[in-house]
Design a protein around this motif. Structure first.
Motif, PDB file in Angstrom:
ATOM      1  N   ARG A 152       0.848  -1.191   0.000  1.00  0.00           N
ATOM      2  CA  ARG A 152       0.000   0.000   0.000  1.00  0.00           C
ATOM      3  C   ARG A 152       0.882   1.238   0.000  1.00  0.00           C
ATOM      4  O   ARG A 152       1.915   1.302   0.678  1.00  0.00           O
ATOM      5  CB  ARG A 152      -0.947  -0.021   1.193  1.00  0.00           C
ATOM      6  N   THR A 153       0.460   2.248  -0.761  1.00  0.00           N
ATOM      7  CA  THR A 153       1.213   3.482  -0.943  1.00  0.00           C
ATOM      8  C   THR A 153       0.387   4.673  -0.502  1.00  0.00           C
ATOM      9  O   THR A 153      -0.800   4.760  -0.838  1.00  0.00           O
ATOM     10  CB  THR A 153       1.592   3.670  -2.422  1.00  0.00           C
ATOM     11  N   ALA A 154       1.015   5.599   0.209  1.00  0.00           N
ATOM     12  CA  ALA A 154       0.411   6.894   0.508  1.00  0.00           C
ATOM     13  C   ALA A 154       1.172   7.955  -0.282  1.00  0.00           C
ATOM     14  O   ALA A 154       2.387   8.108  -0.113  1.00  0.00           O
ATOM     15  CB  ALA A 154       0.476   7.203   1.994  1.00  0.00           C
ATOM     16  N   TYR A 210       5.176   7.215   0.011  1.00  0.00           N
ATOM     17  CA  TYR A 210       5.581   6.248   1.027  1.00  0.00           C
ATOM     18  C   TYR A 210       4.937   4.905   0.714  1.00  0.00           C
ATOM     19  O   TYR A 210       3.730   4.829   0.453  1.00  0.00           O
ATOM     20  CB  TYR A 210       5.157   6.720   2.418  1.00  0.00           C
ATOM     21  N   VAL A 211       5.750   3.837   0.744  1.00  0.00           N
ATOM     22  CA  VAL A 211       5.285   2.503   0.377  1.00  0.00           C
ATOM     23  C   VAL A 211       5.633   1.516   1.482  1.00  0.00           C
ATOM     24  O   VAL A 211       6.766   1.522   1.980  1.00  0.00           O
ATOM     25  CB  VAL A 211       5.945   2.021  -0.945  1.00  0.00           C
ATOM     26  N   ASP A 223      10.716  -0.440   3.980  1.00  0.00           N
ATOM     27  CA  ASP A 223       9.745   0.530   3.479  1.00  0.00           C
ATOM     28  C   ASP A 223      10.393   1.317   2.345  1.00  0.00           C
ATOM     29  O   ASP A 223      11.603   1.212   2.105  1.00  0.00           O
ATOM     30  CB  ASP A 223       9.316   1.494   4.583  1.00  0.00           C
ATOM     31  N   MET A 224       9.575   2.139   1.677  1.00  0.00           N
ATOM     32  CA  MET A 224      10.115   2.992   0.630  1.00  0.00           C
ATOM     33  C   MET A 224       9.590   4.412   0.825  1.00  0.00           C
ATOM     34  O   MET A 224       8.416   4.615   1.147  1.00  0.00           O
ATOM     35  CB  MET A 224       9.717   2.476  -0.759  1.00  0.00           C
ATOM     36  N   ILE A 271       8.360   9.780   7.467  1.00  0.00           N
ATOM     37  CA  ILE A 271       7.889   8.399   7.429  1.00  0.00           C
ATOM     38  C   ILE A 271       6.830   8.166   8.501  1.00  0.00           C
ATOM     39  O   ILE A 271       5.787   7.531   8.234  1.00  0.00           O
ATOM     40  CB  ILE A 271       9.068   7.431   7.611  1.00  0.00           C
ATOM     41  N   LYS A 272       7.037   8.684   9.687  1.00  0.00           N
ATOM     42  CA  LYS A 272       6.064   8.530  10.764  1.00  0.00           C
ATOM     43  C   LYS A 272       4.719   9.114  10.370  1.00  0.00           C
ATOM     44  O   LYS A 272       3.664   8.503  10.589  1.00  0.00           O
ATOM     45  CB  LYS A 272       6.585   9.205  12.031  1.00  0.00           C
TER      46      LYS A 272
END
Length: 277
Positions: free
Chosen positions: A199-201, A208-209, A217-218, A242-243
């Motif tokens: 899932r990506t945001a 962010y992946v 993570d990415m 990231i958080k």
């Protein structure tokens, strides 16, 4: 709804690469017309295991360039088909009373990060066209690069223009205010799903992946690194970024109603491998 075949079937040039893209290219006269490889062609940032395993290494550079050339020719085929559709709409007399939506369900790797087809969160697969037109009712010749929109918004938008309520659980938003140039509060991010477990945001500046049960993570800075070449997930100065993105995904997922997948993707992948042997 009109669904066109091409450029979808470019995927078979990789699935059956040895038959369709031979080492000795069938049209040597095209050699000086083949496009150059993209700058992120062979760049493979640290990635979740399922994503890292999805690269395609069956082509030489020249075969990749031929693959991309064929993709562009298929886009020309699509362009001609859309033109015929719009001509028919004009001839019907209903062009001024029709909202046209041109979009796609996914993109195509085209050799970026050694990818073909879909199944990954890079923009080559996740970023798709969204063109909406209706003479006299929507903004003409306008390009919106500020608001984050999603394929989920199509149903809500058409329901809005049709004067009906969308289903209660629809997560999309009506694009009507944007299409008509009106001020409106908008979302902070959109979500993309890949491989069932990924899932990506995507926010204005970052992507962010995360994949379930994977330590990698990415995080990509989409303003400074639009080709997605550097994964920033281990750099301490991006810890807060990231958080924040993890929180966005957690809140999104908390409102979902999970169901068991209707397809066994692992079994399908094995079937494909056996078929290609």
């Amino acid at each position: 709804v009109a669904s066109f075949l091409q450029p979808h079937d470019i995927c078979y040039w990789a699935i059956r690469g040895k038959q369709l893209v031979p080492e000795q290219l069938p049209f040597p006269q095209l050699a000086d017309q083949l496009p150059q490889l993209p700058p992120n062609h062979a760049i493979l940032p640290p990635a979740p295991a399922k994503l890292a395993a999805a690269t395609y290494k069956g082509f030489s550079d020249e075969q990749w360039r031929y693959y991309i050339w064929i993709y562009y020719r298929q886009i020309e085929m699509l362009d001609a088909d859309v033109g015929r559709l719009l001509d028919a709409l004009d001839e019907s007399g209903e062009a001024d009373n029709t909202i046209i939506v041109f979009t796609s369900d996914h993109g195509e790797g085209r050799g970026r990060h050694l990818h073909v087809q879909k199944w990954y969160p890079y923009d080559e697969a996740a970023l798709v066209p969204m063109i909406i037109a209706c003479p006299g009712r929507l903004l003409a010749d306008a390009r919106d690069a500020q608001h984050l929109v999603s394929g989920l918004d199509v149903m809500s938008t058409l329901c809005d223009y049709a004067g009906i309520q969308p289903p209660a659980d629809v997560r999309g938003r009506s694009l009507r205010p944007l299409l008509e140039g009106k001020q409106t509060e908008w979302r902070e991010f959109v979500v993309v799903d890949t491989h069932v477990i990924g899932r990506t945001a995507r926010t204005a500046d970052y992507k962010y992946v995360r994949y379930q049960d994977d330590p990698i993570d990415m995080l990509f800075d989409m303003k400074r690194d639009p080709w997605e070449t550097k994964n920033l997930y281990q750099e301490a100065k991006y810890a807060d970024v990231i958080k924040d993105h993890r929180k966005l995904l957690d809140e999104w997922e908390a409102h979902l109603k999970p169901v068991e997948p209707t397809l066994d993707y692992e079994a399908l992948a094995k079937q494909r491998q056996n078929r290609n042997r």
